[in-house]
Design a protein around this motif. Structure first.
Motif, PDB file in Angstrom:
ATOM      1  N   LYS A   1     -91.486 -41.329  -5.558  1.00  0.00           N
ATOM      2  CA  LYS A   1     -91.905 -39.889  -5.102  1.00  0.00           C
ATOM      3  C   LYS A   1     -92.913 -40.266  -3.753  1.00  0.00           C
ATOM      4  CE  LYS A   1     -91.659 -38.481  -9.764  1.00  0.00           C
ATOM      5  NZ  LYS A   1     -92.745 -38.098 -10.352  1.00  0.00           N
ATOM      6  N   GLU A   2     -93.586 -42.077  -3.724  1.00  0.00           N
ATOM      7  CA  GLU A   2     -94.190 -41.875  -1.757  1.00  0.00           C
ATOM      8  C   GLU A   2     -93.040 -41.692  -0.665  1.00  0.00           C
ATOM      9  OE1 GLU A   2     -96.825 -45.160   0.441  1.00  0.00           O
ATOM     10  OE2 GLU A   2     -96.679 -45.609  -1.968  1.00  0.00           O
ATOM     11  N   ILE A   3     -91.945 -42.803  -0.988  1.00  0.00           N
ATOM     12  CA  ILE A   3     -91.164 -43.020  -0.061  1.00  0.00           C
ATOM     13  C   ILE A   3     -90.465 -41.504   0.072  1.00  0.00           C
ATOM     14  CG2 ILE A   3     -88.729 -43.532   0.962  1.00  0.00           C
ATOM     15  CD1 ILE A   3     -89.761 -46.365  -1.094  1.00  0.00           C
ATOM     16  N   GLY A   4     -90.185 -40.340  -1.022  1.00  0.00           N
ATOM     17  CA  GLY A   4     -89.350 -39.151  -0.896  1.00  0.00           C
ATOM     18  C   GLY A   4     -90.337 -38.532   0.113  1.00  0.00           C
ATOM     19  N   VAL A   5     -91.358 -38.427  -0.272  1.00  0.00           N
ATOM     20  CA  VAL A   5     -92.581 -37.693   0.668  1.00  0.00           C
ATOM     21  C   VAL A   5     -92.011 -37.939   2.428  1.00  0.00           C
ATOM     22  CG1 VAL A   5     -94.909 -36.855   0.427  1.00  0.00           C
ATOM     23  CG2 VAL A   5     -94.304 -36.571  -1.380  1.00  0.00           C
ATOM     24  N   ARG A   6     -92.546 -39.439   2.681  1.00  0.00           N
ATOM     25  CA  ARG A   6     -92.577 -39.780   3.581  1.00  0.00           C
ATOM     26  C   ARG A   6     -91.514 -38.729   4.440  1.00  0.00           C
ATOM     27  NH1 ARG A   6     -96.121 -43.728   4.978  1.00  0.00           N
ATOM     28  NH2 ARG A   6     -98.039 -44.263   3.627  1.00  0.00           N
ATOM     29  N   LYS A   7     -90.379 -39.427   3.579  1.00  0.00           N
ATOM     30  CA  LYS A   7     -88.959 -39.353   4.117  1.00  0.00           C
ATOM     31  C   LYS A   7     -88.628 -37.353   4.811  1.00  0.00           C
ATOM     32  CE  LYS A   7     -85.299 -40.667   3.933  1.00  0.00           C
ATOM     33  NZ  LYS A   7     -83.368 -41.928   3.879  1.00  0.00           N
ATOM     34  N   VAL A   8     -89.279 -36.786   3.907  1.00  0.00           N
ATOM     35  CA  VAL A   8     -89.753 -35.179   4.318  1.00  0.00           C
ATOM     36  C   VAL A   8     -89.728 -34.816   5.200  1.00  0.00           C
ATOM     37  CG1 VAL A   8     -90.484 -32.614   2.757  1.00  0.00           C
ATOM     38  CG2 VAL A   8     -88.799 -34.715   1.706  1.00  0.00           C
ATOM     39  N   LEU A   9     -91.638 -35.775   5.223  1.00  0.00           N
ATOM     40  CA  LEU A   9     -92.127 -35.195   5.931  1.00  0.00           C
ATOM     41  C   LEU A   9     -91.969 -36.265   7.499  1.00  0.00           C
ATOM     42  CD1 LEU A   9     -95.431 -35.568   4.413  1.00  0.00           C
ATOM     43  CD2 LEU A   9     -94.442 -33.892   5.433  1.00  0.00           C
TER      44      LEU A   9
ATOM     45  N   VAL B   1     -86.079 -44.915   8.375  1.00  0.00           N
ATOM     46  CA  VAL B   1     -85.585 -45.954   7.919  1.00  0.00           C
ATOM     47  C   VAL B   1     -87.142 -47.265   8.087  1.00  0.00           C
ATOM     48  CG1 VAL B   1     -83.241 -47.694   7.488  1.00  0.00           C
ATOM     49  CG2 VAL B   1     -83.788 -45.154   7.691  1.00  0.00           C
ATOM     50  N   ASN B   2     -86.601 -47.306   9.787  1.00  0.00           N
ATOM     51  CA  ASN B   2     -87.759 -48.526   9.552  1.00  0.00           C
ATOM     52  C   ASN B   2     -88.527 -47.843   9.205  1.00  0.00           C
ATOM     53  OD1 ASN B   2     -85.328 -50.197  10.972  1.00  0.00           O
ATOM     54  ND2 ASN B   2     -86.080 -49.227  13.612  1.00  0.00           N
ATOM     55  N   GLN B   3     -89.865 -47.161   9.049  1.00  0.00           N
ATOM     56  CA  GLN B   3     -91.069 -47.144   9.323  1.00  0.00           C
ATOM     57  C   GLN B   3     -90.867 -47.334   7.498  1.00  0.00           C
ATOM     58  OE1 GLN B   3     -91.462 -43.077  10.719  1.00  0.00           O
ATOM     59  NE2 GLN B   3     -92.977 -44.042  12.562  1.00  0.00           N
ATOM     60  N   ILE B   4     -89.991 -46.442   7.044  1.00  0.00           N
ATOM     61  CA  ILE B   4     -89.665 -47.120   5.217  1.00  0.00           C
ATOM     62  C   ILE B   4     -90.001 -48.726   4.887  1.00  0.00           C
ATOM     63  CG2 ILE B   4     -88.980 -46.640   2.898  1.00  0.00           C
ATOM     64  CD1 ILE B   4     -90.087 -44.162   4.395  1.00  0.00           C
ATOM     65  N   LEU B   5     -89.237 -49.175   5.939  1.00  0.00           N
ATOM     66  CA  LEU B   5     -89.432 -51.040   5.647  1.00  0.00           C
ATOM     67  C   LEU B   5     -90.959 -51.081   6.215  1.00  0.00           C
ATOM     68  CD1 LEU B   5     -84.880 -51.246   7.341  1.00  0.00           C
ATOM     69  CD2 LEU B   5     -85.958 -51.601   4.268  1.00  0.00           C
ATOM     70  N   ASN B   6     -90.829 -50.677   7.803  1.00  0.00           N
ATOM     71  CA  ASN B   6     -92.151 -51.605   7.469  1.00  0.00           C
ATOM     72  C   ASN B   6     -92.908 -51.510   5.882  1.00  0.00           C
ATOM     73  OD1 ASN B   6     -91.266 -52.309   9.720  1.00  0.00           O
ATOM     74  ND2 ASN B   6     -92.112 -50.565  11.054  1.00  0.00           N
ATOM     75  N   ILE B   7     -92.890 -50.516   5.024  1.00  0.00           N
ATOM     76  CA  ILE B   7     -93.893 -50.678   4.037  1.00  0.00           C
ATOM     77  C   ILE B   7     -93.894 -51.666   3.305  1.00  0.00           C
ATOM     78  CG2 ILE B   7     -94.684 -49.169   1.761  1.00  0.00           C
ATOM     79  CD1 ILE B   7     -93.745 -46.926   3.049  1.00  0.00           C
ATOM     80  N   PHE B   8     -92.566 -52.313   3.511  1.00  0.00           N
ATOM     81  CA  PHE B   8     -91.925 -53.429   2.613  1.00  0.00           C
ATOM     82  C   PHE B   8     -92.619 -54.673   3.438  1.00  0.00           C
ATOM     83  CE2 PHE B   8     -90.069 -49.668   0.270  1.00  0.00           C
ATOM     84  CZ  PHE B   8     -90.013 -50.310  -0.768  1.00  0.00           C
TER      85      PHE B   8
ATOM     86  N   PRO C   1     -84.695 -38.095  -0.429  1.00  0.00           N
ATOM     87  CA  PRO C   1     -85.279 -37.481  -1.573  1.00  0.00           C
ATOM     88  C   PRO C   1     -85.348 -36.923  -2.685  1.00  0.00           C
ATOM     89  CG  PRO C   1     -84.982 -36.669   1.097  1.00  0.00           C
ATOM     90  CD  PRO C   1     -83.890 -38.113   0.557  1.00  0.00           C
ATOM     91  N   VAL C   2     -84.462 -36.200  -2.429  1.00  0.00           N
ATOM     92  CA  VAL C   2     -83.728 -34.746  -3.515  1.00  0.00           C
ATOM     93  C   VAL C   2     -83.610 -35.610  -4.465  1.00  0.00           C
ATOM     94  CG1 VAL C   2     -82.812 -33.442  -4.338  1.00  0.00           C
ATOM     95  CG2 VAL C   2     -82.816 -33.055  -1.875  1.00  0.00           C
ATOM     96  N   ASP C   3     -83.592 -36.876  -5.084  1.00  0.00           N
ATOM     97  CA  ASP C   3     -83.363 -37.122  -6.022  1.00  0.00           C
ATOM     98  C   ASP C   3     -85.160 -37.982  -6.903  1.00  0.00           C
ATOM     99  OD1 ASP C   3     -80.451 -37.182  -5.974  1.00  0.00           O
ATOM    100  OD2 ASP C   3     -80.868 -39.371  -4.965  1.00  0.00           O
ATOM    101  N   SER C   4     -85.663 -38.334  -5.506  1.00  0.00           N
ATOM    102  CA  SER C   4     -86.841 -38.940  -5.754  1.00  0.00           C
ATOM    103  C   SER C   4     -88.098 -37.007  -6.450  1.00  0.00           C
ATOM    104  CB  SER C   4     -87.906 -39.370  -5.351  1.00  0.00           C
ATOM    105  OG  SER C   4     -87.373 -38.806  -4.067  1.00  0.00           O
ATOM    106  N   LEU C   5     -87.461 -36.212  -6.020  1.00  0.00           N
ATOM    107  CA  LEU C   5     -88.663 -35.443  -5.828  1.00  0.00           C
ATOM    108  C   LEU C   5     -88.211 -33.888  -6.543  1.00  0.00           C
ATOM    109  CD1 LEU C   5     -89.718 -35.054  -1.996  1.00  0.00           C
ATOM    110  CD2 LEU C   5     -90.948 -36.278  -4.003  1.00  0.00           C
ATOM    111  N   ARG C   6     -86.813 -34.151  -7.006  1.00  0.00           N
ATOM    112  CA  ARG C   6     -86.596 -32.520  -7.698  1.00  0.00           C
ATOM    113  C   ARG C   6     -87.417 -32.517  -8.538  1.00  0.00           C
ATOM    114  NH1 ARG C   6     -80.389 -33.835  -9.732  1.00  0.00           N
ATOM    115  NH2 ARG C   6     -80.960 -36.119  -9.047  1.00  0.00           N
ATOM    116  N   SER C   7     -88.165 -33.160  -9.709  1.00  0.00           N
ATOM    117  CA  SER C   7     -88.895 -32.874 -10.526  1.00  0.00           C
ATOM    118  C   SER C   7     -89.908 -31.864 -10.390  1.00  0.00           C
ATOM    119  CB  SER C   7     -89.573 -34.182 -11.507  1.00  0.00           C
ATOM    120  OG  SER C   7     -89.612 -34.682 -11.125  1.00  0.00           O
ATOM    121  N   GLU C   8     -90.661 -32.123  -9.813  1.00  0.00           N
ATOM    122  CA  GLU C   8     -91.747 -32.338  -8.580  1.00  0.00           C
ATOM    123  C   GLU C   8     -91.752 -30.470  -8.556  1.00  0.00           C
ATOM    124  OE1 GLU C   8     -94.689 -33.886  -8.991  1.00  0.00           O
ATOM    125  OE2 GLU C   8     -93.504 -35.176  -8.855  1.00  0.00           O
TER     126      GLU C   8
END
Length: 807
Positions: free
Chosen positions: A713-721, A725-732, A800-807
């Motif tokens: 869900k954190e990745i989904g929020v970050r992508k919405v904002l 992709v590179n920034q997400i990869l940097n987290i890992f 991100p829709v797949d991880s945030l749709r239940s929120e």
């Protein structure tokens, strides 16, 4: 209930196929490598234990102290066995043996012509008491009388098949057959025995009556107490109730009685067969002895590989736990107890372990049947005839099930139903992240230690290949000489020097780095030393220095035709005379244990007469045509010209020695064969470091998978904002870099300690440089980065829709 557990376990494994496959492969890799290593150690510890007299069998050894060195030998003087048996008959039975290694054997075909074979091993001479000491499975013949008569011999079944074509068990047809060795010794078969097992320290396949050795060994002196061949060894069967200490106690008086006072301090010792296999400082047949300290390394590596595979399993299982958290909650709501859940998850672990062990046994068997190039023999699991290995396999199954299964089982079983059914399974599992990080650090710690070891061994091998040995080693062909007849050698020389590209031809006892050395003594009268110096004698001709480009520092070369009156000294030998100036030694007379006094006519620069694992000896060069047993050709030319030269050499050889098989060696290749053990160590390190890295990457894959599930869900929020992709990869990637860096910092001192200890066994060695550790770090980072990117990219590009749709 058990049936339900089993069905549920199978369904879960099928539902998560990718995790199941990764777990099975990871465990199978670690277990198969460990099984091979454990089998190797078990086999090495089994040497000679098959002998019925194992606890009463010994070998006599010799220790000689001279002013400049201490020499340990597995050989003893020829009269030793007879004299000891006469002086101490109450102690037991002595037996002389003489092992010759590779030789030519000849047998007659149906038309009566001699057919020649090259036999690489197993040729020996022994007293008639040999079969009283050593057990053989007799196919035909009488062990009590088989070696009683001169010219008698016993042959093994493999040689009976090779030489006489006996494949149907009709060994009676072999009795009385003639076998000729090097066209000098002819013996007649009096018995046939089964081949000795692979774990035999005395691997004799053709055993000839001992006195026949005089026909092929020029140094054989039957009554001399001052001459010893390392291949002339005496074994001893102690009588019942006679201890090793009782035998040892009589040896000082025995040495005092027979060793002349003029000789350097000499003492005899007794060595049990168990000690013999684990004391490589004394020479053994086929160099089968191993350093017992080195056997702890395979055990440690095997255990660590299994542990890394278990760590990988734990990481992947806890990564999968989030998906199974609701299953746990529902089971608990329906009345499932914690113990039942633990048993369920342990059962799944047990199934994966069984699958892994079955797969690993097949892989291990495949590896073992192709190990001959590495360790000199092939092995087989043979579980039901090897109780030690069977107990290891059972221990591995139980140990891996408990070690790999308990932690995930406890983690899953302690989840609270309310928490997981509210969709907070990720939060409940988050407290275990540091444990998983620690496990990944452990995996990469093992991987980086093995990578460091591999890089150090590679560097040392390059050092062996590139070091200046003090003589020319490239573009030189060496070949054995069946006999040193001057007329034949001169004809061969004249034929060879006419060939284009041939620069020189030389005859000698051996090349500069040949193991064919004559060890003897020399002294210098003005020095008042106790005893004489031990040195290596090189028998050369007048072309030797020029062909091998050995630099003469003072004086001249030995005159052509001189026989044992003139000598050349190395600088190391000169230092023993307490001289620094080479010119000072010219004209001086030295005493010599090799054919009397000699006049020093020249001094040459030191070169390595041993491989770089050992310190070079002081050397004395003399000429003695009767001891020319190796020829050498120096040439220049391309690969095609070299092939033509070898063909010309073979033609010249066959013209002089038509009854001898032709053989040759490229000197540079022969030198590198001295480091086969180190090359095998390198191969093993490369193999096991590769396995450890692969398992480590699977563990990293598990950690990244867990992080991806946890941060979904954190990745989904970050992508919405707007995160890329590179920034997400940097987290890992940051997480991975920190873990590998920590593992590296722990691995460096361990790698340094292990390899510094290994290198200390070499007289000439590399220094451990920083770049070795930097390359290990960089290599691991690259592999880790690729693994991380491959797994985290899936999370980074997800919708991100797949991880945030239940929120």
């Amino acid at each position: 209930m058990l049936k339900n557990y089993f069905i549920t376990a199978i369904r879960n494994l099928q539902r998560n196929r990718s995790f199941t496959v990764i777990n099975v492969l990871g465990l199978a890799l670690g277990i198969s490598a460990a099984l091979v290593l454990f089998k190797y150690v078990i086999f090495e510890k089994s040497f000679d234990t098959y002998l019925s007299n194992y606890d009463r069998l010994y070998r006599f050894t010799k220790r000689v102290e001279s002013p400049n060195m201490v020499d340990l030998e597995g050989g003893v003087p020829n009269p030793f066995a007879k004299s000891f048996s006469i002086d101490y008959p109450e102690l037991g039975t002595a037996c002389r043996t003489f092992y010759t290694g590779e030789n030519q054997l000849s047998v007659k075909n149906l038309t009566g012509d001699w057919v020649h074979y090259e036999q690489p091993d197993g040729i020996a001479f022994a007293d008639s008491t040999f079969f009283k000491l050593f057990d053989y499975d007799w196919k035909i013949g009488d062990p009590k009388t088989a070696l009683n008569k001169p010219g008698s011999a016993v042959i093994s079944t493999s040689l009976a098949e090779k030489f006489f074509g006996v494949t149907d068990g009709g060994y009676d047809r072999v009795l009385g057959k003639a076998v000729k060795m090097n066209n000098k010794v002819e013996v007649f078969i009096t018995g046939v025995v089964a081949d000795p097992p692979k774990n035999a320290s005395v691997p004799f396949k053709l055993i000839m009556e001992y006195e026949e050795v005089a026909k092929i060994f020029d140094f054989y002196q039957p009554e001399s107490w001052t001459s010893t061949s390392s291949n002339a060894q005496v074994f001893f069967l102690a009588n019942n109730n006679v201890t090793q200490k009782q035998i040892e106690d009589v040896l000082p008086d025995f040495a005092k009685k027979y060793i002349p006072e003029s000789e350097n301090a000499t003492s005899f010792h007794v060595q049990s067969l168990a000690e013999m296999h684990f004391q490589p400082e004394f020479n053994t047949y086929e160099n089968s002895a191993v350093n017992p300290d080195l056997l702890t390394v395979p055990i440690a590596v095997g255990v660590f590989l299994i542990l890394t595979a278990c760590v990988n399993f734990v990481n992947l299982s806890t990564a999968l736990a989030i998906k199974r958290s609701k299953e746990v909650g529902i089971r608990k709501v329906l009345g499932g107890h914690k113990k039942q859940l633990i048993l369920q998850f342990l059962g799944e672990t047990f199934l994966i372990t069984i699958l892994s062990v079955l797969l690993s046994m097949g892989v291990a068997e495949l590896i073992m049947t192709n190990m001959e190039e590495l360790v000199g023999y092939n092995l087989s699991l043979d579980l039901f005839n090897d109780m030690q290995l069977l107990s290891v396999v059972l221990t591995v199954i139980v140990g891996v099930t408990l070690f790999a299964g308990l932690y995930p089982s406890f983690v899953l079983s302690k989840l609270k139903p309310v928490t997981v059914l509210r969709g907070k399974g990720q939060t409940a599992m988050s407290g275990n992240i540091n444990t998983r990080r620690g496990l990944v650090i452990f995996q990469f710690f093992i991987s980086q230690v093995l990578v460091i070891c591999t890089l150090v061994v590679i560097s040392q091998m390059k050092y062996f290949g590139n070091s200046d040995l003090g003589f020319q080693k490239e573009s030189i062909i060496t070949f054995p000489l069946p006999s040193p007849e001057a007329s034949k050698l001169e004809v061969m020389r004249n034929e060879l020097v006419r060939f284009p590209g041939v620069q020189n031809v030389s005859y000698a006892f051996g090349s500069p780095l040949s193991t064919n050395n004559i060890g003897s003594t020399f002294g210098y009268a003005p020095l008042e030393t106790q005893g004489q110096f031990d040195v290596a004698y090189k028998v050369i001709d007048d072309n030797y220095l020029e062909l091998y480009e050995i630099e003469l520092l003072a004086g001249r070369d030995i005159k052509k035709g001189d026989t044992l009156t003139e000598a050349l000294l190395s600088m190391e030998a000169l230092k023993l005379m307490e001289m620094d100036d080479p010119n000072e030694a010219i004209g001086k007379e030295i005493s010599s244990g090799f054919a009397g006094p000699k006049k020093v006519v020249g001094v040459f620069r030191d070169f390595h007469n041993k491989d770089l694992k050992e310190k070079r000896d002081p050397m004395v060069m003399v000429t003695y045509p009767d001891y020319f047993y190796e020829g050498a050709i120096k040439f220049n030319g391309d690969e095609g010209q070299t092939s033509e030269l070898i063909a010309a050499l073979e033609q010249a050889w066959m013209a002089q020695y038509p009854d001898t098989l032709f053989d040759y060696t490229m000197l540079s290749e022969q030198i590198m064969e001295n480091y086969n053990d180190e090359a095998n160590v390198l191969t093993l390190f490369q193999l096991f470091s590769g396995i450890a890295i692969l398992i480590g990457c699977l563990g990293l894959y598990g950690l990244v998978s867990f992080m991806a599930n946890q941060k979904k869900k954190e990745i989904g929020v970050r992508k919405v904002l707007g995160a890329s992709v590179n920034q997400i990869l940097n987290i890992f990637s940051r997480e991975m870099l920190v873990l590998i860096a920590i593992a590296f910092l722990i691995a460096v001192p361990f790698g340094y300690y292990f390899m510094n200890d290994w290198l200390s066994g070499f007289e000439y060695r590399i220094e451990l440089n920083v770049w070795v550790f930097v390359i290990a770090m960089a290599f691991t980072l690259v592999v880790g980065m690729v693994t991380t990117v491959l797994r985290s990219l899936q999370a980074a590009v997800s919708n991100p829709v797949d991880s945030l749709r239940s929120e």
